[in-house]
Motif scaffolding. Structure first.
Motif, mmCIF file in Angstrom:
data_model
loop_
_atom_site.group_PDB
_atom_site.id
_atom_site.type_symbol
_atom_site.label_atom_id
_atom_site.label_comp_id
_atom_site.label_asym_id
_atom_site.label_seq_id
_atom_site.Cartn_x
_atom_site.Cartn_y
_atom_site.Cartn_z
ATOM 1 N N PRO A 142 0.842 -1.203 0.000
ATOM 2 C CA PRO A 142 0.000 0.000 0.000
ATOM 3 C C PRO A 142 0.878 1.254 0.000
ATOM 4 O O PRO A 142 2.046 1.194 0.433
ATOM 5 N N TYR A 152 -2.419 -1.984 13.986
ATOM 6 C CA TYR A 152 -3.826 -1.883 14.422
ATOM 7 C C TYR A 152 -3.920 -2.486 15.809
ATOM 8 O O TYR A 152 -3.006 -3.186 16.259
ATOM 9 N N GLN A 172 -18.331 -16.024 10.032
ATOM 10 C CA GLN A 172 -18.812 -15.842 8.659
ATOM 11 C C GLN A 172 -17.654 -15.828 7.685
ATOM 12 O O GLN A 172 -16.635 -15.194 7.943
ATOM 13 N N PRO A 181 -22.583 -15.387 2.049
ATOM 14 C CA PRO A 181 -21.716 -15.812 3.152
ATOM 15 C C PRO A 181 -22.345 -16.979 3.914
ATOM 16 O O PRO A 181 -23.567 -17.103 3.961
ATOM 17 N N TRP A 235 -13.314 -11.745 4.525
ATOM 18 C CA TRP A 235 -14.712 -11.304 4.404
ATOM 19 C C TRP A 235 -15.036 -10.119 5.310
ATOM 20 O O TRP A 235 -15.799 -9.238 4.964
ATOM 21 N N GLU A 236 -14.418 -10.072 6.502
ATOM 22 C CA GLU A 236 -14.829 -9.070 7.490
ATOM 23 C C GLU A 236 -14.048 -7.761 7.415
ATOM 24 O O GLU A 236 -14.481 -6.755 7.970
ATOM 25 N N SER A 237 -12.872 -7.758 6.769
ATOM 26 C CA SER A 237 -11.903 -6.688 7.011
ATOM 27 C C SER A 237 -12.189 -5.353 6.330
ATOM 28 O O SER A 237 -11.549 -4.358 6.666
ATOM 29 N N GLN A 238 -13.098 -5.319 5.372
ATOM 30 C CA GLN A 238 -13.416 -4.034 4.748
ATOM 31 C C GLN A 238 -14.543 -3.335 5.479
ATOM 32 O O GLN A 238 -15.565 -3.960 5.728
ATOM 33 N N PRO A 239 -14.414 -2.060 5.816
ATOM 34 C CA PRO A 239 -13.253 -1.198 5.618
ATOM 35 C C PRO A 239 -12.416 -0.971 6.880
ATOM 36 O O PRO A 239 -11.491 -0.172 6.840
ATOM 37 N N LEU A 240 -12.675 -1.679 7.976
ATOM 38 C CA LEU A 240 -12.050 -1.290 9.254
ATOM 39 C C LEU A 240 -10.977 -2.249 9.754
ATOM 40 O O LEU A 240 -10.514 -2.130 10.879
ATOM 41 N N GLY A 241 -10.579 -3.219 8.921
ATOM 42 C CA GLY A 241 -9.478 -4.091 9.308
ATOM 43 C C GLY A 241 -9.916 -5.377 9.979
ATOM 44 O O GLY A 241 -11.108 -5.650 10.138
ATOM 45 N N PRO A 242 -8.934 -6.211 10.392
ATOM 46 C CA PRO A 242 -9.237 -7.515 10.994
ATOM 47 C C PRO A 242 -9.916 -7.354 12.352
ATOM 48 O O PRO A 242 -9.612 -6.441 13.098
ATOM 49 N N PHE A 243 -10.833 -8.256 12.664
ATOM 50 C CA PHE A 243 -11.529 -8.203 13.950
ATOM 51 C C PHE A 243 -11.602 -9.633 14.514
ATOM 52 O O PHE A 243 -10.682 -10.097 15.187
ATOM 53 N N LEU A 244 -12.657 -10.386 14.167
ATOM 54 C CA LEU A 244 -12.815 -11.724 14.731
ATOM 55 C C LEU A 244 -11.797 -12.718 14.171
ATOM 56 O O LEU A 244 -11.520 -13.738 14.798
ATOM 57 N N ASN B 144 -19.850 -6.810 2.728
ATOM 58 C CA ASN B 144 -20.150 -7.524 3.972
ATOM 59 C C ASN B 144 -21.156 -6.777 4.856
ATOM 60 O O ASN B 144 -21.677 -7.350 5.821
ATOM 61 N N PRO B 239 -3.723 -1.542 4.930
ATOM 62 C CA PRO B 239 -4.923 -2.363 4.782
ATOM 63 C C PRO B 239 -5.532 -2.818 6.108
ATOM 64 O O PRO B 239 -6.450 -3.623 6.082
ATOM 65 N N LEU B 240 -5.083 -2.309 7.252
ATOM 66 C CA LEU B 240 -5.489 -2.935 8.519
ATOM 67 C C LEU B 240 -6.440 -2.099 9.352
ATOM 68 O O LEU B 240 -6.722 -2.441 10.508
ATOM 69 N N GLY B 241 -6.951 -0.989 8.803
ATOM 70 C CA GLY B 241 -7.966 -0.227 9.522
ATOM 71 C C GLY B 241 -7.399 0.921 10.324
ATOM 72 O O GLY B 241 -6.192 1.174 10.328
ATOM 73 N N PRO B 242 -8.266 1.642 11.055
ATOM 74 C CA PRO B 242 -7.846 2.822 11.821
ATOM 75 C C PRO B 242 -6.945 2.433 12.987
ATOM 76 O O PRO B 242 -7.135 1.389 13.606
ATOM 77 N N PHE B 243 -5.986 3.283 13.300
ATOM 78 C CA PHE B 243 -5.070 3.011 14.416
ATOM 79 C C PHE B 243 -4.885 4.309 15.200
ATOM 80 O O PHE B 243 -5.665 4.620 16.095
#
Lengths: 423, 423
Positions: A142, A152, A172, A181, A235-244, B144, B239-243
């Protein structure tokens, strides 16, 4: 360092007098307390403190390192120097020896309470490989990547000590953009081999730390396995990044290697081009010549070189605080997946199997794209010492188990309602 | 509810007998302790406990609500019922009245220790507006968005109580894709009006919580201002969201409104299309008829309706735990910016000024695209009660200050080295 400890240290132990990593241990039926690893033993600091052999302000009779970590660099240095005296001067032997407990008799706990957990993305080889896998026709990095250490926040509450079971997450995921999904166990469970550092001395809100403050605020290093569910992540990461995809478990090694122990491992990091903004400049070389080894079911499958990391730990610290967020004792900062330039230096299965398209073959004849239930991943790491030996960062290990909430899962099943697989 | 309290409650206070929010307060020179707001007073629960008037297991003589929150729903309900008795039955008056302290005599602290902080993105109007501003030619919602409540982890260590100064963050931002990034104070500082819920009862690792578990695990609601630096966010988030664009400060209201107090505010949420996966289904209506008000320097600039949120709180809880991550006492989950369909219902300046292109005019004749030093943002919110009145969620306020590390900043300056602006 020329002091020779009177305690016997097996060849290749990696826990010599130049290491002295801190951890939290317990004997059966006793409360956890702070100790230091030496050879095949743990030196019981709470026991030494009770005899007045080390300075202690209720740091060591504790189930976490946080109290001692918060005490700051002068306390860390004084305690380290004192432990070297106690273990090398023969006249202390009689009083110290009763506080050496064989490592195989103790249980090791998570060494510190994690305040916030930040995960970086600082290997250029990893970031470029991920870019090539997911965006084959675009620039793999990027636009921001060479200007700042991308990072993050992860979940502090699921940072667990080596050996704790890792439950395959459900969630999901979407197989293709054309499909709906579905919900079920992750089918693309991965590890990420990383090295993290933990904050000791807090900092004040609104006062960014320069790279030169690293030694004053950072207590030590641990190994990190940032378990990742690639299908959930995609599947989950757009637009705020990895979570679960990351929050279900992050494993760390039980021994925290002091910053001072890695002085001899410091090397020049890769040249940064373009030059970084002034707040990220670092006068001292903070590359670390640490070799990581990744074992899958006991077999070494990769040896990533930590010295190849583009962004260094002091740069990560300066960046994380530049906005004014203060540091708290127990803040954990992980490097991001450590990958080298070579194929056998890649730090996760996503890269090693190129997105699951090139399975790796194991010695038992089986193949893997991603992790299966029952698989055990172990990460260990080594660094040179001033005396020409090598020290160990210990290891972080974890075995994948099916979710305890859905133990009788049918692999590949689509779930109709929570807990009820539709086959 | 027909009980009438003997304590006088000014008209419009919003802190009537149907509310009873919990907080942590202190009197000058005394230790902080737990209280409940009633009218213009705080009821000192530690004082009541010392006289045996309420059940207490060291919950109330504490600087945080965490102990009481961890006690679980039966304890919360019993204590709420007991407080209603004490405040409505005239015979208790003599013993209880000494423990009513005027609110203007106390200082309010952050009401709980935050374990992990998760921020969602659950307003369809907010998400669509952001999509239109940043990706004018694409579908405003990511693929999503209608399938799961998008969320990410924020920084728990910078969650601060209402009234704490907000320091303008410094960091990297890039004006246009053609320019090099520069370093300096954020020029696009924003607020985000949100409502959050806080976990009381923990859950077990590997055991997802269904939507029906919401009342058993969640203690109450707070107002949240998720301060955001839009220029830093735009540059750092791939690509990993807000920090760092979010980590410098998150403000919460001092009063935690119990889940039970919002029962009368429950309404049907917007229809979800397509239907959600089974683990996200919710048998009860969990939309909340809460009206949010946003004031900039004392002037109401927006009134977002919380009832328009696409994803409800129990769905957010079920999603956050579906991967097996356990809940800890003190976990804070924020809704994401609350925006309604109308222009004057938008929950942040990014939307209200359409990315800074349409300044808003204030009563003092000045205009704003983003926040200036000295600006004060206050968020308050109201909900209907069973008795036909309305209760208040209190307020969360914060004033923007220049960074204390760089107090003599030159606005717009580019920094040559940390602390030294190049004009």
């Amino acid at each position: 360092m020329t002091d020779v400890p009177w305690v016997s240290i097996p060849a290749g132990s990696g826990f010599g007098i130049e290491n002295l990593p801190y951890g939290v241990f317990s004997l059966p039926g006793e409360l956890p307390r702070v100790g230091v690893a030496i050879g095949n033993h743990v030196l019981d600091l709470a026991g030494l403190a009770a005899e007045g052999l080390v300075d202690d302000r209720r740091w060591f009779a504790s189930g976490s390192l946080n109290g001692f970590m918060a005490a700051g660099r002068a306390a860390w240095e004084a305690n380290r120097a004192r432990i070297i005296e106690l273990l090398t001067i023969e006249t202390y032997r009689e009083r110290v020896e009763p506080h050496l407990i064989p490592l195989d008799q103790v249980e090791l706990a998570r060494p510190f309470d994690v305040a916030d957990y930040v995960d970086f993305y600082s290997s250029i080889h990893h970031a470029a490989n991920v870019g090539r896998i997911f965006r084959p026709h675009a620039d793999p990095l990027p636009p921001n990547w060479r200007h700042l250490p991308v990072g993050y926040h992860g979940r502090a509450g699921t940072v667990q000590v080596s050996g704790t079971p890792v439950y395959r997450p459900w969630g999901q995921r979407r197989e293709t953009p054309e499909q709906e999904p579905s919900y079920g166990p992750s089918r693309r469970l991965d590890f990420e081999a990383e090295i993290g550092f933990v904050a000791g001395m807090p900092s004040a809100p609104g006062h960014p730390l320069p790279t030169s403050a690293f030694r004053d605020h950072i207590f030590g290093f641990v190994l990190v396995n940032d378990w990742s569910a690639r299908d959930i992540q995609a599947w989950e990461s757009q637009p705020l990044g990895p979570f679960l995809s990351k929050s279900f478990a992050t494993s760390i090694s039980p021994w925290v290697v002091p910053v001072a122990a890695l002085e001899a491992a410091r090397v020049a990091p890769p040249t940064q081009d373009p030059p970084v903004l002034p707040y990220l400049r670092c006068d001292e070389p903070w590359g670390l010549d640490v070799t990581v080894e990744i074992l899958l079911n006991g077999q070494v499958i990769s040896r990533p070189p930590f010295a190849s990391m583009y962004w260094t730990s002091p740069q990560q610290l300066a960046h994380a605080t530049v906005g004014g967020a203060p540091l708290r004792t127990g803040d954990l900062f992980a490097s991001g997946t450590v990958s080298g330039p070579e194929r056998d230096q890649r730090g996760c299965l996503l890269e090693l199997t190129w997105g699951g398209t090139e399975p790796i073959e194991l010695a038992d004849g089986t193949r893997r794209t991603f992790l299966e239930d029952g698989d055990t991943v172990t990460i260990r790491a080594f660094a040179p010492t001033a005396g020409g030996g090598r020290l160990s960062l210990g290891e972080v290990t974890g075995t994948v188990h099916p979710s305890p909430a859905f133990p009788s899962e049918v692999p590949g099943a689509i779930l109709g309602s929570a807990g009820t697989p539709e086959t």
